[in-house]
Structures are given as C-alpha cells and as structure tokens.
Design a protein around this motif. Structure first.
Motif, PDB file in Angstrom:
ATOM      1  N   ARG A   1       0.855  -1.187   0.000  1.00 12.55           N
ATOM      2  CA  ARG A   1       0.000   0.000   0.000  1.00 12.55           C
ATOM      3  C   ARG A   1       0.890   1.236   0.000  1.00 12.55           C
ATOM      4  N   SER A   2       0.383   2.311  -0.581  1.00  9.88           N
ATOM      5  CA  SER A   2       1.153   3.552  -0.599  1.00  9.88           C
ATOM      6  C   SER A   2       0.750   4.476   0.541  1.00  9.88           C
ATOM      7  N   ASN A   3      -0.501   4.403   0.974  1.00  9.98           N
ATOM      8  CA  ASN A   3      -0.946   5.210   2.116  1.00  9.98           C
ATOM      9  C   ASN A   3      -0.833   4.351   3.368  1.00  9.98           C
TER      10      ASN A   3
ATOM     11  N   ALA B   1      11.991  -2.981  -8.069  1.00  6.69           N
ATOM     12  CA  ALA B   1      12.483  -3.310  -6.731  1.00  6.69           C
ATOM     13  C   ALA B   1      11.355  -3.168  -5.714  1.00  6.69           C
ATOM     14  N   LEU B   2      11.368  -4.017  -4.700  1.00  9.23           N
ATOM     15  CA  LEU B   2      10.393  -3.945  -3.612  1.00  9.23           C
ATOM     16  C   LEU B   2      10.981  -3.096  -2.493  1.00  9.23           C
ATOM     17  N   VAL B   3      10.212  -2.122  -2.026  1.00 10.58           N
ATOM     18  CA  VAL B   3      10.702  -1.217  -0.987  1.00 10.58           C
ATOM     19  C   VAL B   3       9.722  -1.210   0.181  1.00 10.58           C
ATOM     20  N   ASP B   4      10.195  -1.629   1.332  1.00 11.56           N
ATOM     21  CA  ASP B   4       9.412  -1.578   2.567  1.00 11.56           C
ATOM     22  C   ASP B   4       9.889  -0.401   3.401  1.00 11.56           C
ATOM     23  N   ILE B   5       8.942   0.333   4.001  1.00 12.00           N
ATOM     24  CA  ILE B   5       9.316   1.352   4.981  1.00 12.00           C
ATOM     25  C   ILE B   5       8.476   1.178   6.233  1.00 12.00           C
TER      26      ILE B   5
ATOM     27  N   LEU C   1       1.677   2.780   9.827  1.00  6.18           N
ATOM     28  CA  LEU C   1       2.965   3.348   9.439  1.00  6.18           C
ATOM     29  C   LEU C   1       3.950   2.297   8.943  1.00  6.18           C
ATOM     30  N   ARG C   2       3.399   1.338   8.203  1.00  5.68           N
ATOM     31  CA  ARG C   2       4.199   0.291   7.549  1.00  5.68           C
ATOM     32  C   ARG C   2       3.628   0.051   6.166  1.00  5.68           C
ATOM     33  N   GLY C   3       4.496  -0.130   5.173  1.00  5.75           N
ATOM     34  CA  GLY C   3       3.981  -0.402   3.840  1.00  5.75           C
ATOM     35  C   GLY C   3       5.059  -0.826   2.868  1.00  5.75           C
ATOM     36  N   ARG C   4       4.601  -1.355   1.735  1.00  6.87           N
ATOM     37  CA  ARG C   4       5.497  -1.815   0.665  1.00  6.87           C
ATOM     38  C   ARG C   4       5.013  -1.283  -0.669  1.00  6.87           C
TER      39      ARG C   4
ATOM     40  N   THR D   1       2.407   7.864   1.369  1.00  3.90           N
ATOM     41  CA  THR D   1       1.721   8.911   2.114  1.00  3.90           C
ATOM     42  C   THR D   1       1.714   8.502   3.578  1.00  3.90           C
ATOM     43  N   THR D   2       2.263   9.358   4.445  1.00  4.69           N
ATOM     44  CA  THR D   2       2.378   8.997   5.846  1.00  4.69           C
ATOM     45  C   THR D   2       2.331  10.267   6.699  1.00  4.69           C
ATOM     46  N   ILE D   3       2.825  10.196   7.928  1.00  3.19           N
ATOM     47  CA  ILE D   3       2.943  11.369   8.792  1.00  3.19           C
ATOM     48  C   ILE D   3       4.420  11.576   9.145  1.00  3.19           C
ATOM     49  N   PHE D   4       4.744  12.770   9.553  1.00  3.49           N
ATOM     50  CA  PHE D   4       6.103  13.070   9.992  1.00  3.49           C
ATOM     51  C   PHE D   4       6.400  12.233  11.234  1.00  3.49           C
ATOM     52  N   PRO D   5       7.472  11.438  11.228  1.00  3.85           N
ATOM     53  CA  PRO D   5       7.760  10.593  12.399  1.00  3.85           C
ATOM     54  C   PRO D   5       8.079  11.419  13.634  1.00  3.85           C
ATOM     55  N   GLY D   6       7.719  10.889  14.780  1.00  6.30           N
ATOM     56  CA  GLY D   6       8.143  11.489  16.033  1.00  6.30           C
ATOM     57  C   GLY D   6       9.509  10.959  16.422  1.00  6.30           C
ATOM     58  N   TRP D   7       9.815  11.027  17.706  1.00  7.74           N
ATOM     59  CA  TRP D   7      11.098  10.518  18.194  1.00  7.74           C
ATOM     60  C   TRP D   7      10.893   9.763  19.494  1.00  7.74           C
TER      61      TRP D   7
END
Length: 251
Positions: free
Chosen positions: A77-79, A108-112, A143-146, A158-164
C-alpha cells in the motif's frame, strides 16, 4: 564505527523488551537539508544527504530492529497512515543500482516503517520513554507499507512526519529487495534538524513530547554515515512536508 557496531550488538543481545527504551532518539542537532538555521544547540548547514551520496556508492547498511515489519508482503500500500495523527508527509524514495552506473532500478520492492508522532511502533509492545507508558500494538500495522519501484526507480508513500523516542534520532527504516524478493539492503533515513525542531515545537500532535533528545551526529546509527542517509525535506507544518531521498544498492 566501533561504537555503532558495539551498540547494535548490545541492542540485539538485550532483546526487544529491553531495547524499546534504548533504541530511541531524535532528529538531532545536525546537518540540514532544506534550510540553514541556527538554534541554541547548533548551527546547521545546507548539505543534503542525497547530494552527498551522489558518488554512486552503496548506501550504508543499518539494523532493521528492534521493530521490523513482521510480514511486509501483507502491507502492499502507498498510504500507510492508518488513522495516526500527525503532520502529513509524502515520502519519495528512488532506488539506484551501483552495478549499473547508478541507473534507476525498476521493479524493486521497498518496505518502509517508522514510529508515531510520540514514538510508538505498530506490531509490538512499545515504551518510547519520555514519560510515556508501554502500549500493546501487536494487532496494529500502522505506518508500515510496501511499494514497487517504477521505471524511474521511484516509490511514493503517504504517511505522517515521524516522532522521536529516547536514544535515537528521528528516522525511517527502509528495506530494499530485488523483484525476486532477495534482500539488497536494509538502511535508515535521517531528517534535517531544523525541520524536526519546527514540527516538534509547533505542531499540535508533537508539542507535548517536545524536541528530540538525540542529535544525528550522536545517534548510534547516523553518527558515522549521515552523509548518505540524510534526506531532503521541504514544506511546512500547515501544508505538510515532502521527503526525497535516493538509496543506492548493488543489484
């Protein structure tokens, strides 16, 4: 480098439960990509990570833990927002092949994956520190996708700005595979300091948590590899941000 290897081995030995409070940091006081600013802690420059990595060398390999996606093929998914609150962030990652003169790598497959505005990861029981309690998110997958790279080697999320979370600079995890599913690289993407400071002190979903407690240059991952892991980020809190970054792999 010895310090980073030692810390990574220590994290692995401690296990997930012990690592959660340690494996956290922030978007530290470090090199900036979009604006040159000076705050009370540091002076930032305008060197971008992607530009610094343009010598066509493989991006630094980093740890996937302690919260890697358990079954990434299930989240094509992209979102990847999945209901999480935060400043909108568009992530544009280009994959380049160092074995082909750094030409774009299509197919290529990209996971984030990354944490929430206040430092939690899905799929695990997590305590991000900073006064926050442990929460069981083992049944959540936010907040996980490929995605698969296009003819230009590009994937967009499409995501949100990560925290810390305490002990780590703000970051996004990236795992790249070839079209057959063979792992090519696991790495991480760092954020410019001034952008993080703006988000964490002015955006409503982040202000209570405040500024990050770990700089990019003191981060256990980025301290010796920031030049090819620092992204370019543009935009604003009100309009949202866009992150662009190139990851170099040997395919």
């Amino acid at each position: 480098m010895e310090r980073k290897i030692f810390l990574k081995n220590t994290l692995a030995a401690l296990g997930l439960a012990a690592v959660a409070p340690l494996a956290v940091s922030s978007c530290g006081k470090d090199t900036d990509t979009t604006t040159s600013t000076t705050d009370s802690a540091t002076t930032d420059s305008t060197t971008t990570g992607s530009a610094a990595a343009s010598s066509c060398t493989v991006t630094a390999t980093e740890t996937a833990g302690p919260y890697p996606t358990k079954t990434p093929s299930s989240y094509v998914r992209s979102n990847i927002v999945d209901g999480q609150a935060g400043v909108p962030l568009t992530v544009k990652i280009t994959i380049a092949n160092t074995k082909n003169s750094c030409a774009a790598l299509s197919g290529a497959l990209v996971d984030i994956w990354h944490c929430t505005a206040v430092g939690y990861y899905s799929e695990y029981v997590v305590n991000p520190g900073g006064g926050y309690t442990s929460v069981d998110y083992t049944s959540s997958h936010f907040l996980r996708g490929r995605q698969t790279t296009d003819s230009n080697g590009l994937v967009t999320f499409t995501t949100i700005f990560p925290g810390w979370y305490s002990g780590r600079a703000p970051h996004i995890h990236v795992h790249v595979y070839n079209s057959s599913g063979t792992s090519l690289l696991i790495t991480q993407i760092a954020f410019p300091t001034d952008i993080c400071n703006t988000v964490y002190t002015t955006a409503s979903d982040y202000k209570a948590h405040g500024k990050q407690d770990t700089s990019n240059t003191s981060d256990m991952v980025f301290s010796d590899s920031l030049a090819n892991e620092l992204a370019t980020v543009t935009g604003s809190v009100s309009a949202g941000y866009t992150l662009t970054h190139t990851v170099y792999v040997a395919a």
